[in-house]
Design a protein around this motif. Structure first.
Motif, PDB file in Angstrom:
ATOM      1  N   ALA A  41       0.845  -1.190   0.000  1.00  0.00           N
ATOM      2  CA  ALA A  41       0.000   0.000   0.000  1.00  0.00           C
ATOM      3  C   ALA A  41       0.881   1.240   0.000  1.00  0.00           C
ATOM      4  N   ASN A  42       0.379   2.290  -0.600  1.00  0.00           N
ATOM      5  CA  ASN A  42       1.052   3.579  -0.532  1.00  0.00           C
ATOM      6  C   ASN A  42       0.768   4.208   0.827  1.00  0.00           C
ATOM      7  N   ALA A  43       1.590   5.147   1.217  1.00  0.00           N
ATOM      8  CA  ALA A  43       1.385   5.820   2.497  1.00  0.00           C
ATOM      9  C   ALA A  43       0.107   6.655   2.480  1.00  0.00           C
ATOM     10  N   ALA A  44      -0.222   7.209   1.326  1.00  0.00           N
ATOM     11  CA  ALA A  44      -1.423   8.033   1.184  1.00  0.00           C
ATOM     12  C   ALA A  44      -1.874   7.985  -0.264  1.00  0.00           C
ATOM     13  N   TYR A  45      -3.136   8.311  -0.482  1.00  0.00           N
ATOM     14  CA  TYR A  45      -3.703   8.332  -1.822  1.00  0.00           C
ATOM     15  C   TYR A  45      -4.390   9.676  -2.028  1.00  0.00           C
ATOM     16  N   ALA A  46      -4.253  10.228  -3.231  1.00  0.00           N
ATOM     17  CA  ALA A  46      -4.962  11.450  -3.585  1.00  0.00           C
ATOM     18  C   ALA A  46      -6.396  11.073  -3.928  1.00  0.00           C
ATOM     19  N   LEU A  47      -7.325  11.701  -3.279  1.00  0.00           N
ATOM     20  CA  LEU A  47      -8.736  11.426  -3.545  1.00  0.00           C
ATOM     21  C   LEU A  47      -9.179  12.208  -4.776  1.00  0.00           C
ATOM     22  N   PRO A  48     -10.205  11.740  -5.491  1.00  0.00           N
ATOM     23  CA  PRO A  48     -10.629  12.420  -6.717  1.00  0.00           C
ATOM     24  C   PRO A  48     -11.317  13.757  -6.464  1.00  0.00           C
ATOM     25  N   PHE A  49     -11.726  14.003  -5.232  1.00  0.00           N
ATOM     26  CA  PHE A  49     -12.359  15.265  -4.852  1.00  0.00           C
ATOM     27  C   PHE A  49     -12.308  15.361  -3.332  1.00  0.00           C
ATOM     28  N   ALA A  50     -12.494  16.568  -2.830  1.00  0.00           N
ATOM     29  CA  ALA A  50     -12.496  16.782  -1.379  1.00  0.00           C
ATOM     30  C   ALA A  50     -13.711  16.087  -0.760  1.00  0.00           C
ATOM     31  N   VAL A  51     -13.533  15.615   0.468  1.00  0.00           N
ATOM     32  CA  VAL A  51     -14.604  14.903   1.169  1.00  0.00           C
ATOM     33  C   VAL A  51     -14.850  15.594   2.513  1.00  0.00           C
ATOM     34  N   PRO A  52     -15.527  16.746   2.467  1.00  0.00           N
ATOM     35  CA  PRO A  52     -15.727  17.497   3.704  1.00  0.00           C
ATOM     36  C   PRO A  52     -16.959  17.106   4.520  1.00  0.00           C
ATOM     37  N   ASP A  53     -17.867  16.312   3.922  1.00  0.00           N
ATOM     38  CA  ASP A  53     -19.131  16.043   4.605  1.00  0.00           C
ATOM     39  C   ASP A  53     -19.718  14.691   4.178  1.00  0.00           C
ATOM     40  N   GLY A  54     -20.865  14.370   4.752  1.00  0.00           N
ATOM     41  CA  GLY A  54     -21.523  13.098   4.473  1.00  0.00           C
ATOM     42  C   GLY A  54     -21.892  12.872   3.022  1.00  0.00           C
ATOM     43  N   PRO A  55     -22.520  13.846   2.347  1.00  0.00           N
ATOM     44  CA  PRO A  55     -22.895  13.612   0.946  1.00  0.00           C
ATOM     45  C   PRO A  55     -21.690  13.331   0.033  1.00  0.00           C
ATOM     46  N   THR A  56     -20.586  14.034   0.248  1.00  0.00           N
ATOM     47  CA  THR A  56     -19.418  13.752  -0.585  1.00  0.00           C
ATOM     48  C   THR A  56     -18.769  12.433  -0.173  1.00  0.00           C
ATOM     49  N   ALA A  57     -18.902  12.049   1.092  1.00  0.00           N
ATOM     50  CA  ALA A  57     -18.394  10.747   1.534  1.00  0.00           C
ATOM     51  C   ALA A  57     -19.159   9.629   0.842  1.00  0.00           C
ATOM     52  N   VAL A  58     -20.459   9.771   0.724  1.00  0.00           N
ATOM     53  CA  VAL A  58     -21.276   8.779   0.020  1.00  0.00           C
ATOM     54  C   VAL A  58     -20.873   8.719  -1.452  1.00  0.00           C
ATOM     55  N   ARG A  59     -20.642   9.876  -2.045  1.00  0.00           N
ATOM     56  CA  ARG A  59     -20.202   9.929  -3.440  1.00  0.00           C
ATOM     57  C   ARG A  59     -18.853   9.223  -3.607  1.00  0.00           C
ATOM     58  N   LEU A  60     -17.928   9.452  -2.681  1.00  0.00           N
ATOM     59  CA  LEU A  60     -16.623   8.789  -2.744  1.00  0.00           C
ATOM     60  C   LEU A  60     -16.780   7.278  -2.620  1.00  0.00           C
ATOM     61  N   ALA A  61     -17.653   6.827  -1.733  1.00  0.00           N
ATOM     62  CA  ALA A  61     -17.862   5.386  -1.575  1.00  0.00           C
ATOM     63  C   ALA A  61     -18.314   4.755  -2.890  1.00  0.00           C
ATOM     64  N   ALA A  62     -19.221   5.413  -3.602  1.00  0.00           N
ATOM     65  CA  ALA A  62     -19.689   4.887  -4.892  1.00  0.00           C
ATOM     66  C   ALA A  62     -18.548   4.848  -5.903  1.00  0.00           C
ATOM     67  N   VAL A  63     -17.722   5.884  -5.924  1.00  0.00           N
ATOM     68  CA  VAL A  63     -16.583   5.922  -6.846  1.00  0.00           C
ATOM     69  C   VAL A  63     -15.596   4.810  -6.511  1.00  0.00           C
ATOM     70  N   LEU A  64     -15.295   4.627  -5.233  1.00  0.00           N
ATOM     71  CA  LEU A  64     -14.377   3.560  -4.828  1.00  0.00           C
ATOM     72  C   LEU A  64     -14.880   2.197  -5.276  1.00  0.00           C
ATOM     73  N   GLU A  65     -16.168   1.951  -5.080  1.00  0.00           N
ATOM     74  CA  GLU A  65     -16.733   0.658  -5.463  1.00  0.00           C
ATOM     75  C   GLU A  65     -16.720   0.472  -6.973  1.00  0.00           C
ATOM     76  N   ASP A  66     -16.962   1.540  -7.728  1.00  0.00           N
ATOM     77  CA  ASP A  66     -16.880   1.446  -9.188  1.00  0.00           C
ATOM     78  C   ASP A  66     -15.468   1.067  -9.622  1.00  0.00           C
ATOM     79  N   ARG A  67     -14.485   1.655  -8.981  1.00  0.00           N
ATOM     80  CA  ARG A  67     -13.095   1.382  -9.335  1.00  0.00           C
ATOM     81  C   ARG A  67     -12.703  -0.043  -8.960  1.00  0.00           C
ATOM     82  N   ILE A  68     -13.166  -0.488  -7.817  1.00  0.00           N
ATOM     83  CA  ILE A  68     -12.901  -1.867  -7.407  1.00  0.00           C
ATOM     84  C   ILE A  68     -13.545  -2.829  -8.398  1.00  0.00           C
ATOM     85  N   ALA A  69     -14.770  -2.519  -8.810  1.00  0.00           N
ATOM     86  CA  ALA A  69     -15.461  -3.374  -9.781  1.00  0.00           C
ATOM     87  C   ALA A  69     -14.649  -3.474 -11.067  1.00  0.00           C
TER      88      ALA A  69
END
Length: 174
Positions: free
Chosen positions: A80-108
Motif C-alpha cells: 500500500a502507498n502511504a497516502a492516496y490522492a482522492l478524486p475530490f475533497a470529502v468534507p461532509d456526508g454527501p461527498t463521503a457517500v459519493r466517494l464510496a460509490a466511486v471507490l466501489e466502481d473502481r474496485i469493480a
C-alpha cells in the motif's frame, strides 16, 4: 490506480503473468479502497456509518486474500502507498457517500479485469468480488449501472468520477 511492477523473485527477469498482474492491480485497488473508506467513514454516522464500516472490513479481507494469492502465484504482493490522492475533497456526508460509490466502481473495474485474467476458483472469487462491489456501489449511488466494472471504460465517462485513485504525489503533483 498505479501498480508497481513486482517480479516473481529478485533474480527472475521474466515479466509477471497476466493473472499475477491482474491480482496485483486488484490488490492495489483494494489498498486504495481501504484508505478511502478510512477517510469517508469518519464523515458518516448511523446506518451509513455502519455500512461504511462493513465495506471497510470487506475490503480489508479481500486485500488480505489477494496478498495471499499474489504469493501463491510466485509474486511479492504490491504494498500500500502511504497516502492516496482522492478524486475530490470529502468534507461532509454527501461527498463521503459519493466517494464510496466511486471507490466501489473502481474496485469493480479491477475485479472485471481479474475475472478476464483468471480461471476456475480464482475467477469465481473475482466474479463474487465484482458482484459485491456492484451491489455496494448501487447502494451508495441509489441506483445501478448497466455493466458494473466497465463504467470507467464507457465513452464520455468523466475521469474525475471513474479514473483511478492515484498515490499522492505519484505524478509529481499534490
Amino acid at each position: 490506480m498505479s501498480t508497481r511492477s513486482i517480479r516473481r523473485s529478485d533474480d527472475d527477469s521474466d515479466a509477471d503473468s497476466p493473472e499475477l498482474t491482474a491480482v496485483q492491480a486488484a490488490l492495489a485497488a483494494e489498498h486504495a479502497a481501504v484508505y478511502g473508506y478510512g477517510v469517508l467513514g469518519g464523515r458518516l454516522d448511523g446506518k451509513q456509518g455502519a455500512e461504511a464500516r462493513a465495506a471497510h472490513d470487506a475490503h480489508r479481507a479481500r486485500r488480505d486474500a489477494l496478498a495471499r494469492t499474489a504469493r501463491d502465484l510466485g509474486g511479492r504482493p504490491v504494498a500500500a502507498n502511504a497516502a492516496y490522492a482522492l478524486p475530490f475533497a470529502v468534507p461532509d456526508g454527501p461527498t463521503a457517500v459519493r466517494l464510496a460509490a466511486v471507490l466501489e466502481d473502481r474496485i469493480a473495474g479491477a475485479y472485471a479485469d481479474l475475472v478476464r485474467a483468471t480461471e476456475g476458483a480464482r475467477r469465481k472469487d473475482a466474479a463474487g468480488a465484482l458482484r459485491e462491489a456492484a451491489v455496494r456501489s448501487a447502494r451508495w449511488r441509489g441506483g445501478n449501472v448497466a455493466f458494473p466494472g466497465l463504467a470507467e471504460r464507457a465513452a464520455g465517462a468523466d475521469p474525475a468520477e471513474t479514473g483511478p485513485v492515484e498515490a499522492a504525489g505519484a505524478d509529481g503533483t499534490r
